[in-house]
Design a protein around this motif. Structure first.
Motif, PDB file in Angstrom:
ATOM      1  N   GLY A 254       0.881   6.314   8.624  1.00 52.45           N
ATOM      2  CA  GLY A 254       0.305   5.269   9.467  1.00 52.45           C
ATOM      3  C   GLY A 254      -0.537   4.262   8.696  1.00 52.45           C
ATOM      4  N   LYS A 255      -1.014   4.668   7.527  1.00 60.66           N
ATOM      5  CA  LYS A 255      -1.927   3.798   6.761  1.00 60.66           C
ATOM      6  C   LYS A 255      -1.228   3.016   5.657  1.00 60.66           C
ATOM      7  CE  LYS A 255      -5.474   7.380   6.993  1.00 60.66           C
ATOM      8  NZ  LYS A 255      -6.107   8.398   6.157  1.00 60.66           N
ATOM      9  N   VAL A 256       0.037   3.295   5.414  1.00 59.72           N
ATOM     10  CA  VAL A 256       0.686   2.747   4.218  1.00 59.72           C
ATOM     11  C   VAL A 256       1.956   1.971   4.564  1.00 59.72           C
ATOM     12  CG1 VAL A 256      -0.231   4.631   2.810  1.00 59.72           C
ATOM     13  CG2 VAL A 256       2.091   4.824   3.764  1.00 59.72           C
ATOM     14  N   ASP A 257       2.461   1.248   3.542  1.00 59.56           N
ATOM     15  CA  ASP A 257       3.720   0.510   3.675  1.00 59.56           C
ATOM     16  C   ASP A 257       4.886   1.310   3.112  1.00 59.56           C
ATOM     17  OD1 ASP A 257       2.162  -1.678   4.532  1.00 59.56           O
ATOM     18  OD2 ASP A 257       1.803  -2.254   2.439  1.00 59.56           O
ATOM     19  N   PHE A 258       4.569   2.343   2.352  1.00 55.86           N
ATOM     20  CA  PHE A 258       5.598   3.077   1.596  1.00 55.86           C
ATOM     21  C   PHE A 258       4.986   4.451   1.308  1.00 55.86           C
ATOM     22  CE2 PHE A 258       7.836   2.892  -2.901  1.00 55.86           C
ATOM     23  CZ  PHE A 258       8.648   3.957  -2.559  1.00 55.86           C
ATOM     24  N   LEU A 259       5.708   5.488   1.719  1.00 59.74           N
ATOM     25  CA  LEU A 259       5.189   6.841   1.529  1.00 59.74           C
ATOM     26  C   LEU A 259       6.007   7.569   0.474  1.00 59.74           C
ATOM     27  CD1 LEU A 259       3.318   9.188   2.399  1.00 59.74           C
ATOM     28  CD2 LEU A 259       5.006   9.739   4.186  1.00 59.74           C
ATOM     29  N   LEU A 260       5.312   8.134  -0.496  1.00 57.54           N
ATOM     30  CA  LEU A 260       5.956   8.957  -1.519  1.00 57.54           C
ATOM     31  C   LEU A 260       5.572  10.412  -1.290  1.00 57.54           C
ATOM     32  CD1 LEU A 260       5.383   6.842  -4.757  1.00 57.54           C
ATOM     33  CD2 LEU A 260       7.600   7.471  -3.783  1.00 57.54           C
ATOM     34  N   LEU A 261       6.583  11.255  -1.170  1.00 56.95           N
ATOM     35  CA  LEU A 261       6.353  12.696  -1.067  1.00 56.95           C
ATOM     36  C   LEU A 261       6.696  13.278  -2.423  1.00 56.95           C
ATOM     37  CD1 LEU A 261       8.009  13.126   2.430  1.00 56.95           C
ATOM     38  CD2 LEU A 261       5.567  12.935   1.906  1.00 56.95           C
ATOM     39  N   SER A 262       5.677  13.780  -3.100  1.00 57.76           N
ATOM     40  CA  SER A 262       5.855  14.235  -4.464  1.00 57.76           C
ATOM     41  C   SER A 262       5.977  15.749  -4.458  1.00 57.76           C
ATOM     42  CB  SER A 262       4.652  13.773  -5.292  1.00 57.76           C
ATOM     43  OG  SER A 262       4.637  14.420  -6.535  1.00 57.76           O
ATOM     44  N   GLY A 263       7.204  16.248  -4.791  1.00 57.60           N
ATOM     45  CA  GLY A 263       7.464  17.675  -4.776  1.00 57.60           C
ATOM     46  C   GLY A 263       6.573  18.388  -5.736  1.00 57.60           C
ATOM     47  N   GLY A 264       6.332  19.583  -5.578  1.00 59.89           N
ATOM     48  CA  GLY A 264       7.036  20.675  -4.980  1.00 59.89           C
ATOM     49  C   GLY A 264       8.522  20.646  -5.328  1.00 59.89           C
ATOM     50  N   SER A 265       8.902  21.408  -6.369  1.00 59.80           N
ATOM     51  CA  SER A 265      10.287  21.394  -6.756  1.00 59.80           C
ATOM     52  C   SER A 265      11.034  22.580  -6.170  1.00 59.80           C
ATOM     53  CB  SER A 265      10.387  21.416  -8.284  1.00 59.80           C
ATOM     54  OG  SER A 265       9.421  22.278  -8.824  1.00 59.80           O
ATOM     55  N   SER A 266      10.370  23.428  -5.408  1.00 61.16           N
ATOM     56  CA  SER A 266      11.063  24.588  -4.852  1.00 61.16           C
ATOM     57  C   SER A 266      11.976  24.134  -3.728  1.00 61.16           C
ATOM     58  CB  SER A 266      10.061  25.600  -4.313  1.00 61.16           C
ATOM     59  OG  SER A 266       9.487  25.103  -3.139  1.00 61.16           O
TER      60      SER A 266
ATOM     61  N   VAL B 262       0.869  -1.179   0.000  1.00 55.90           N
ATOM     62  CA  VAL B 262       0.000   0.000   0.000  1.00 55.90           C
ATOM     63  C   VAL B 262       0.905   1.229   0.000  1.00 55.90           C
ATOM     64  CG1 VAL B 262      -1.823   1.231   1.223  1.00 55.90           C
ATOM     65  CG2 VAL B 262      -1.737  -1.276   1.284  1.00 55.90           C
ATOM     66  N   VAL B 263       0.750   2.058  -1.011  1.00 56.23           N
ATOM     67  CA  VAL B 263       1.634   3.216  -1.165  1.00 56.23           C
ATOM     68  C   VAL B 263       0.812   4.495  -1.052  1.00 56.23           C
ATOM     69  CG1 VAL B 263       3.380   4.302  -2.621  1.00 56.23           C
ATOM     70  CG2 VAL B 263       3.037   1.830  -2.747  1.00 56.23           C
ATOM     71  N   GLY B 264       1.275   5.387  -0.213  1.00 58.13           N
ATOM     72  CA  GLY B 264       0.630   6.689  -0.070  1.00 58.13           C
ATOM     73  C   GLY B 264       1.365   7.746  -0.865  1.00 58.13           C
ATOM     74  N   ILE B 265       0.618   8.661  -1.463  1.00 57.48           N
ATOM     75  CA  ILE B 265       1.226   9.773  -2.204  1.00 57.48           C
ATOM     76  C   ILE B 265       0.727  11.079  -1.601  1.00 57.48           C
ATOM     77  CG2 ILE B 265       1.504  10.910  -4.446  1.00 57.48           C
ATOM     78  CD1 ILE B 265       0.697   8.302  -5.780  1.00 57.48           C
ATOM     79  N   LEU B 266       1.666  11.878  -1.154  1.00 50.55           N
ATOM     80  CA  LEU B 266       1.322  13.209  -0.655  1.00 50.55           C
ATOM     81  C   LEU B 266       2.008  14.232  -1.565  1.00 50.55           C
ATOM     82  CD1 LEU B 266      -0.125  14.787   1.592  1.00 50.55           C
ATOM     83  CD2 LEU B 266       1.967  14.611   2.952  1.00 50.55           C
ATOM     84  N   SER B 267       1.209  15.060  -2.202  1.00 51.60           N
ATOM     85  CA  SER B 267       1.753  16.082  -3.090  1.00 51.60           C
ATOM     86  C   SER B 267       2.017  17.350  -2.297  1.00 51.60           C
ATOM     87  CB  SER B 267       0.768  16.393  -4.213  1.00 51.60           C
ATOM     88  OG  SER B 267       0.567  15.268  -5.017  1.00 51.60           O
ATOM     89  N   THR B 268       3.131  17.966  -2.580  1.00 50.93           N
ATOM     90  CA  THR B 268       3.473  19.183  -1.841  1.00 50.93           C
ATOM     91  C   THR B 268       3.798  20.313  -2.798  1.00 50.93           C
ATOM     92  OG1 THR B 268       5.823  18.642  -1.783  1.00 50.93           O
ATOM     93  CG2 THR B 268       4.474  17.799   0.004  1.00 50.93           C
TER      94      THR B 268
END
Lengths: 413, 413
Positions: B247-259, B183-189
């Motif tokens: 807390g909900k995932v096995d792998f967290l991806l933080l998707s930039g935001g390139s600044s 389960v992979v989470g994606i958080l866009s920043t």
């Protein structure tokens, strides 16, 4: 058994492309659910991407001409007049001799035409020392550089990839028309075939290998699978079961039963399901010759050979083009087979396409394909293989060291 | 921005392989649902396949020696003493000088050792004229030819293919232990990032391309995706949202935001999520350098670069090895990249791996890779490409006509 209408592979593919087309209307799905689906409309952009000129680096927005000649020993000096905020309009126009801090992705202020990277400047209070000159447009993506208004961004018939969906997101399209998922029915035939969960086999019985294998491959190919179970070699029962399943699916696979009796029934059943019936009765391949392609009520029916190796090869060779036609998918732009060198001579017969199981080996001088021989009833030969090599119908065989093309086993269609 | 712990691609993959392993216990699934899953146990057969000697053709079961010397002009004569029924025990033993009709897949009678194909015999009442000799074992699959009792048929760590599942069906195993779906989470920043469904963009705003693209790729790779939405470049909020999703995932991806601000926050957030925190801070690639790999609470966290091209390339290059480790998947046996020739010189820098987008073209002399240049912020460059070519870190570039290897965009992991 006699085959009355044996075709080459190319002829069969042509017949498939002539006879089959999407049966259902396209459906609209979210771009988050559309990966791997076949696009059923042409997509044009109503917007520019990006909608404004952006910086591709962290640095200072400038007019390029004010940096000309700048170097480590002879910097240009500019006045710092502002700082661009991410996600906000660049409020203050930039005049000659000025610079404004801009983060990667920030909006270029009016009057600026380029960005000096942060690595090439020094801030001294409100003054900026610029140690490298930039050209107009440097480190900038201009409005519309990625997509212009009215641009034909995606073509009907492509199989949507992650980047295609990213592009749709960029232009604000969050729902798209795709071909409906093909529903494929599998009916296993043969008096000797029993379900895989039968623990104690009686003499003469064999578990149903093919329907699991074929069904799994169809799932990889993005189809929905309905397992129709196993039917005995008894014509009336076979026809009744096939007819019931055919009503629920877009594409019916009859999985032999490799005995002559089953093969005869398959032809009769396809004819009985409706006009025009059998289109191809035997394909000039080895293995896979006893393959039948038919059309009834506008829908495809395929009789697969009974040997597991033959069944899987023929599903990929001829079932995949049928699935593509049912989804209106475009043809590949290039040959997606894999290249390697063959480790030994393999004879073949002219007029027949031979499909050879191969295992791939990395050696010091590159990738080699090692044939995995064995009767096409042996499923382990497929388990030991990495892909299938074709010897085309116009060749008498291939020689050790020849470059060959291999269809890798994988998830790709 | 400074990168404090820049690693090469190989070093980063080594770190990934050292630090990550399956988090969850394997799950048991039906073989009908197991395609594409990673096998979490070694499988041995408790049975022979086939369980009895079978015919691979329609013909007559015989003793081979009784056909020796038989030819068109000098047939052997045998007595027809029976007919094997499909799926039934071969009841009557076969004696010297006798023949029994047997369909493809039928069970060999006791005493028979080979089959004469139906094409090479003629029935005359109860007498069989045999026009071709056969060798012992000809047209027969013996009991255990495919699988022997106790054989190690499938190895833990393989990604299950249709033929592997067919083999399981053959040996009566209908349920198998596989790695749980990651389960992979994606958080866009990024302050500039807005949801794709925002129709009217304000100046400075850009729609979230990357999370749709990355999420779709993860779905292709067999992962379950949880979209965590978009968070602003504000540390406390970013950390709170990252922690809740983690807390909900096995792998967290933080998707930039390139600044630069977003990139700094990504490092701080990974450190705050738990020990050991950041493992790799910058990778020696172009594009993709601002990639961060971390580990917190035993789980991987990855900070992807903000440019869409970089994000997709780095997900495939480093996110895929993480997904493989989380599922206990074995390494590939061979290099699965595609070979072509490059259509022009491409310079590169030693010490850095370059990833070049390419379009493939079939020409008369074979397959050529045409570089698709363009800034890594342009998603259309990926849409126009068929794959990614690597120029490895020890090369100063490649020359027109050089053979290159390409990772095709596709569904395969």
């Amino acid at each position: 058994m006699k085959f009355f209408n044996v075709k080459t592979v190319d002829e069969t593919v042509n017949i498939i492309e002539t006879h089959f087309a999407p049966i259902h209307e396209p459906v609209r799905v979210s771009i988050r659910e559309a990966v791997g689906r076949v696009l059923a409309e042409d997509v044009y952009s109503r917007e520019q991407v990006p909608p404004f000129a952006r910086s591709t680096v962290d640095g200072y927005a400038v007019q390029a001409k004010t940096t000309y000649g700048a170097s480590e020993s002879m910097p240009a000096f500019l006045d710092i007049t502002g700082k661009i905020q991410m996600g906000k309009r660049a409020e203050i126009p930039l005049l000659e001799g000025q610079a404004q801090y801009i983060p990667t992705g920030g909006m270029l202020p009016e009057g600026a035409d380029s960005i000096v990277m942060i690595e090439h400047v020094e801030e001294v209070g409100d003054l900026l020392n610029v140690y490298r000159q930039v050209a107009p447009g440097e480190n900038v993506i201009r409005a519309g550089d990625d997509v212009e208004i009215g641009e034909h961004v995606l073509h009907k018939g492509i199989r949507l990839r992650p980047q295609d969906l990213g592009l749709l997101a960029a232009i604000g399209i969050t729902e798209v028309a795709v071909a409906s998922i093909p529903v494929v029915g599998i009916l296993s035939t043969g008096d000797e075939i029993v379900p895989p969960d039968k623990t104690e086999l009686s003499p003469g019985e064999i578990r149903d290998i093919n329907s699991v294998m074929i069904g799994s491959r169809l799932m990889q190919l993005g189809a929905e699978v309905i397992y129709g179970g196993i039917v005995q070699d008894e014509y009336e029962e076979f026809l009744a079961r096939a007819r019931a399943l055919f009503g629920k699916v877009d594409f019916l696979l009859l999985s032999g039963g490799s005995s002559v009796g089953t093969r005869d029934f398959t032809v009769q059943v396809i004819e009985a399901l409706g006009e025009p019936g059998v289109l191809v009765h035997g394909v000039a391949t080895k293995p896979g010759k006893p393959t039948i392609i038919g059309k009834s009520q506008g829908k495809p029916v395929m009789g697969l050979p009974g040997h597991p190796v033959s069944a899987l090869i023929m599903l990929d060779l001829l079932g995949v083009p049928i699935l593509k036609q049912l989804q209106g998918e475009s043809k590949d732009d290039f040959d997606k087979r894999f290249k390697a060198r063959i480790s030994r001579n393999v004879p073949s017969a002219v007029g027949r396409s031979d499909y050879i199981r191969v295992r791939l080996e990395e050696r010091e001088d590159g990738l080699w394909a090692v044939p995995v021989f064995g009767k096409s009833g042996l499923v382990t030969t497929m388990v030991e293989s990495d892909g299938i090599m074709e010897i085309s119908a116009n060749k008498e065989g291939i020689l050790e060291g020849d470059h060959v093309k291999i269809k890798l086993f994988g998830k790709e269609i």
